[in-house]
Motif scaffolding. Structure first.
Motif, PDB file in Angstrom:
ATOM      1  N   TRP A   1       0.837  -1.195   0.000  1.00  0.00           N
ATOM      2  CA  TRP A   1       0.000   0.000   0.000  1.00  0.00           C
ATOM      3  C   TRP A   1       0.877   1.251   0.000  1.00  0.00           C
ATOM      4  O   TRP A   1       0.640   2.208  -0.745  1.00  0.00           O
ATOM      5  CB  TRP A   1      -0.900  -0.048   1.233  1.00  0.00           C
ATOM      6  CG  TRP A   1      -2.096   0.850   1.225  1.00  0.00           C
ATOM      7  CD1 TRP A   1      -2.422   1.801   0.309  1.00  0.00           C
ATOM      8  CD2 TRP A   1      -3.129   0.864   2.203  1.00  0.00           C
ATOM      9  NE1 TRP A   1      -3.600   2.417   0.661  1.00  0.00           N
ATOM     10  CE2 TRP A   1      -4.054   1.864   1.815  1.00  0.00           C
ATOM     11  CE3 TRP A   1      -3.379   0.142   3.371  1.00  0.00           C
ATOM     12  CZ2 TRP A   1      -5.194   2.146   2.563  1.00  0.00           C
ATOM     13  CZ3 TRP A   1      -4.503   0.413   4.118  1.00  0.00           C
ATOM     14  CH2 TRP A   1      -5.415   1.412   3.718  1.00  0.00           C
ATOM     15  N   ALA A   2       1.902   1.245   0.852  1.00  0.00           N
ATOM     16  CA  ALA A   2       2.806   2.394   0.921  1.00  0.00           C
ATOM     17  C   ALA A   2       3.537   2.597  -0.407  1.00  0.00           C
ATOM     18  O   ALA A   2       3.688   3.727  -0.884  1.00  0.00           O
ATOM     19  CB  ALA A   2       3.806   2.194   2.056  1.00  0.00           C
ATOM     20  N   ASP A   3       3.987   1.494  -1.023  1.00  0.00           N
ATOM     21  CA  ASP A   3       4.656   1.597  -2.328  1.00  0.00           C
ATOM     22  C   ASP A   3       3.727   2.203  -3.372  1.00  0.00           C
ATOM     23  O   ASP A   3       4.141   3.022  -4.205  1.00  0.00           O
ATOM     24  CB  ASP A   3       5.124   0.217  -2.788  1.00  0.00           C
ATOM     25  CG  ASP A   3       6.311  -0.301  -1.989  1.00  0.00           C
ATOM     26  OD1 ASP A   3       6.955   0.521  -1.300  1.00  0.00           O
ATOM     27  OD2 ASP A   3       6.571  -1.518  -2.037  1.00  0.00           O
ATOM     28  N   ALA A   4       2.453   1.805  -3.323  1.00  0.00           N
ATOM     29  CA  ALA A   4       1.498   2.268  -4.324  1.00  0.00           C
ATOM     30  C   ALA A   4       1.262   3.772  -4.242  1.00  0.00           C
ATOM     31  O   ALA A   4       0.994   4.425  -5.254  1.00  0.00           O
ATOM     32  CB  ALA A   4       0.176   1.530  -4.167  1.00  0.00           C
ATOM     33  N   VAL A   5       1.353   4.344  -3.033  1.00  0.00           N
ATOM     34  CA  VAL A   5       1.119   5.779  -2.881  1.00  0.00           C
ATOM     35  C   VAL A   5       2.430   6.562  -2.829  1.00  0.00           C
ATOM     36  O   VAL A   5       2.413   7.784  -2.650  1.00  0.00           O
ATOM     37  CB  VAL A   5       0.264   6.067  -1.633  1.00  0.00           C
ATOM     38  CG1 VAL A   5      -1.078   5.362  -1.739  1.00  0.00           C
ATOM     39  CG2 VAL A   5       0.982   5.659  -0.346  1.00  0.00           C
ATOM     40  N   GLY A   6       3.553   5.842  -2.952  1.00  0.00           N
ATOM     41  CA  GLY A   6       4.830   6.517  -3.084  1.00  0.00           C
ATOM     42  C   GLY A   6       5.439   7.029  -1.798  1.00  0.00           C
ATOM     43  O   GLY A   6       6.010   8.131  -1.776  1.00  0.00           O
ATOM     44  N   THR A   7       5.360   6.254  -0.734  1.00  0.00           N
ATOM     45  CA  THR A   7       5.975   6.665   0.526  1.00  0.00           C
ATOM     46  C   THR A   7       6.499   5.431   1.236  1.00  0.00           C
ATOM     47  O   THR A   7       6.196   4.292   0.864  1.00  0.00           O
ATOM     48  CB  THR A   7       4.952   7.407   1.415  1.00  0.00           C
ATOM     49  OG1 THR A   7       5.626   7.939   2.552  1.00  0.00           O
ATOM     50  CG2 THR A   7       3.838   6.477   1.876  1.00  0.00           C
ATOM     51  N   SER A   8       7.317   5.647   2.256  1.00  0.00           N
ATOM     52  CA  SER A   8       7.861   4.517   3.007  1.00  0.00           C
ATOM     53  C   SER A   8       6.792   3.956   3.941  1.00  0.00           C
ATOM     54  O   SER A   8       5.869   4.683   4.354  1.00  0.00           O
ATOM     55  CB  SER A   8       9.067   4.963   3.833  1.00  0.00           C
ATOM     56  OG  SER A   8       8.657   5.804   4.905  1.00  0.00           O
ATOM     57  N   PRO A   9       6.864   2.675   4.293  1.00  0.00           N
ATOM     58  CA  PRO A   9       5.866   2.096   5.208  1.00  0.00           C
ATOM     59  C   PRO A   9       5.779   2.837   6.538  1.00  0.00           C
ATOM     60  O   PRO A   9       4.679   3.024   7.074  1.00  0.00           O
ATOM     61  CB  PRO A   9       6.360   0.660   5.401  1.00  0.00           C
ATOM     62  CG  PRO A   9       7.110   0.359   4.138  1.00  0.00           C
ATOM     63  CD  PRO A   9       7.783   1.653   3.765  1.00  0.00           C
ATOM     64  N   ARG A  10       6.907   3.279   7.058  1.00  0.00           N
ATOM     65  CA  ARG A  10       6.892   3.969   8.345  1.00  0.00           C
ATOM     66  C   ARG A  10       6.178   5.317   8.242  1.00  0.00           C
ATOM     67  O   ARG A  10       5.332   5.658   9.079  1.00  0.00           O
ATOM     68  CB  ARG A  10       8.327   4.170   8.845  1.00  0.00           C
ATOM     69  CG  ARG A  10       8.402   4.789  10.226  1.00  0.00           C
ATOM     70  CD  ARG A  10       9.826   4.779  10.720  1.00  0.00           C
ATOM     71  NE  ARG A  10       9.918   5.352  12.056  1.00  0.00           N
ATOM     72  CZ  ARG A  10      11.048   5.412  12.758  1.00  0.00           C
ATOM     73  NH1 ARG A  10      12.176   4.915  12.259  1.00  0.00           N
ATOM     74  NH2 ARG A  10      11.052   5.941  13.961  1.00  0.00           N
ATOM     75  N   THR A  11       6.495   6.101   7.206  1.00  0.00           N
ATOM     76  CA  THR A  11       5.829   7.389   7.005  1.00  0.00           C
ATOM     77  C   THR A  11       4.348   7.188   6.715  1.00  0.00           C
ATOM     78  O   THR A  11       3.494   7.924   7.213  1.00  0.00           O
ATOM     79  CB  THR A  11       6.493   8.147   5.848  1.00  0.00           C
ATOM     80  OG1 THR A  11       7.860   8.405   6.185  1.00  0.00           O
ATOM     81  CG2 THR A  11       5.781   9.473   5.579  1.00  0.00           C
ATOM     82  N   PHE A  12       4.068   6.191   5.904  1.00  0.00           N
ATOM     83  CA  PHE A  12       2.682   5.891   5.565  1.00  0.00           C
ATOM     84  C   PHE A  12       1.870   5.589   6.829  1.00  0.00           C
ATOM     85  O   PHE A  12       0.785   6.139   7.031  1.00  0.00           O
ATOM     86  CB  PHE A  12       2.648   4.691   4.618  1.00  0.00           C
ATOM     87  CG  PHE A  12       1.267   4.207   4.286  1.00  0.00           C
ATOM     88  CD1 PHE A  12       0.490   4.853   3.338  1.00  0.00           C
ATOM     89  CD2 PHE A  12       0.740   3.090   4.921  1.00  0.00           C
ATOM     90  CE1 PHE A  12      -0.787   4.401   3.027  1.00  0.00           C
ATOM     91  CE2 PHE A  12      -0.536   2.629   4.624  1.00  0.00           C
ATOM     92  CZ  PHE A  12      -1.290   3.288   3.673  1.00  0.00           C
ATOM     93  N   ALA A  13       2.396   4.708   7.686  1.00  0.00           N
ATOM     94  CA  ALA A  13       1.674   4.325   8.901  1.00  0.00           C
ATOM     95  C   ALA A  13       1.467   5.520   9.819  1.00  0.00           C
ATOM     96  O   ALA A  13       0.387   5.684  10.419  1.00  0.00           O
ATOM     97  CB  ALA A  13       2.431   3.215   9.622  1.00  0.00           C
ATOM     98  N   ARG A  14       2.492   6.381   9.937  1.00  0.00           N
ATOM     99  CA  ARG A  14       2.371   7.547  10.814  1.00  0.00           C
ATOM    100  C   ARG A  14       1.327   8.525  10.285  1.00  0.00           C
ATOM    101  O   ARG A  14       0.461   8.992  11.028  1.00  0.00           O
ATOM    102  CB  ARG A  14       3.720   8.246  10.940  1.00  0.00           C
ATOM    103  CG  ARG A  14       3.669   9.550  11.755  1.00  0.00           C
ATOM    104  CD  ARG A  14       5.048  10.160  11.897  1.00  0.00           C
ATOM    105  NE  ARG A  14       5.701  10.356  10.624  1.00  0.00           N
ATOM    106  CZ  ARG A  14       5.443  11.359   9.797  1.00  0.00           C
ATOM    107  NH1 ARG A  14       4.518  12.257  10.093  1.00  0.00           N
ATOM    108  NH2 ARG A  14       6.094  11.468   8.639  1.00  0.00           N
TER     109      ARG A  14
END
Length: 323
Positions: free
Chosen positions: A233-246
């Motif tokens: 999901w994070a890859d699809a929106v162009g961000t890292s998993p950690r940033t995405f989750a935060r």
């Protein structure tokens, strides 16, 4: 058109009445191609009827509106009020006897109790008034830990904001979860009312499409029937998993996994209401590996199994359409 009557007593607070107007008074059915509600705010006693300390109610409707109402929704009275107009109590009894649905917001439960409509029934009111309701009306089965109580033809809600939950619940009973979700989105309510009080409160309100974060959610909604990993999901929106989750938790108050589970349950609600698909097929379309997985999440969030939910909401909706 479904008539909703809201009888207002002198010095009634404005907030809860505005909640009723927000949901039932707006002309929202046109955009969805369905009839909406005919709201009649009525004076429950001889005027002028004041609203709090700031306004006076000017309405052509009196208690006769209750004789034509399909739903009577009673807002709370003034905090210090101990007695209520006998004509109002009689009008409530008369409406209930002919089959109208009766509901109250917050301390409006005291009005229903005074009319005898809560005798032997479960009911809720504002947390600060629970003991007082039990003391003054010992025949009422006071429920301390829910947002609202649906006892079929009589419903009650907890404090002020819970009145909105109850109003949306009534819309869901009449029109289904999709319409109730749309009404919630119009009102920009908090995205989720979680915990043991969840009952059948509408699940998270969708983030508006067209916003950057809304696009994140739309990506997942289009794939609810598939396994979705947070990293993917994070890859699809162009961000890292950690940033995405935060950023996700900052925006929704939930983790991506929690949000996905809630969204899948919401999709299951729509399918259970609107199709005859077996529970196993509903589970598959909502991204649950098994029917047992769907039941687990469904019960955790809504306090009912998928089959119980289907029986409750489809039967109630079909009965109202037939009536």
């Amino acid at each position: 058109m479904h008539v909703v009557a809201a009888p207002v007593t002198d010095h009634a607070p404005l907030f809860e009445l505005s909640t009723i107007v927000e949901i039932f008074g707006a002309s929202r059915g046109e955009s969805m191609g369905i009839p909406w509600y005919d709201l009649r705010v009525c004076a429950a006693e001889d005027g002028p009827v004041r609203l709090g300390e700031w306004a006076t109610l000017d309405t052509p409707h009196g208690l006769e509106a209750l004789d034509e109402a399909d739903t009577v929704l009673v807002p709370p009275p003034h905090d210090s009020r101990r007695t209520f107009p006998p004509a109002l109590l009689e009008a409530l009894r008369r409406a209930h006897a002919r089959g109208a649905r009766i509901a109250s917001i917050c301390t409006g439960a005291f009005v229903l109790a005074a009319a005898g409509l809560l005798d032997g029934r479960p009911a809720i009111t504002h947390w600060d008034s629970l003991d007082e309701l039990a003391r003054r009306h010992p025949s009422v089965a006071v429920q301390p830990a829910v947002l609202y109580v649906d006892d079929g033809d009589v419903l009650t809600s907890a404090g002020s904001a819970a009145g909105l939950d109850l109003c949306l619940h009534l819309v869901r009973l009449d029109h289904g979860s999709r319409v109730a979700g749309t009404a919630a989105r119009w009102s920009v309510v908090p995205p989720h009312r979680d915990g043991g009080q969840a009952q059948y409160v509408p699940t998270p309100v969708p983030e508006p499409s067209g916003t950057p974060f809304g696009a994140w959610l739309d990506w997942a909604r289009e794939r609810l029937d598939e396994p979705i990993e947070v990293r993917e999901w994070a890859d699809a929106v162009g961000t890292s998993p950690r940033t995405f989750a935060r950023r996700f938790r900052d925006a929704t108050g939930e983790t991506p996994v929690q949000w996905l589970a809630a969204e899948r349950v919401r999709r299951a609600q729509e399918l259970l209401e609107g199709t005859d698909l077996p529970v196993e097929a509903v589970a598959a379309r909502c991204g649950f590996a098994t029917a047992a997985g769907l039941r687990k999440h469904f019960c955790r969030r809504l306090g009912a199994t998928p089959q119980q939910y289907r029986r409750t909401f489809r039967a109630g909706h079909e009965e109202r359409l037939a009536g």
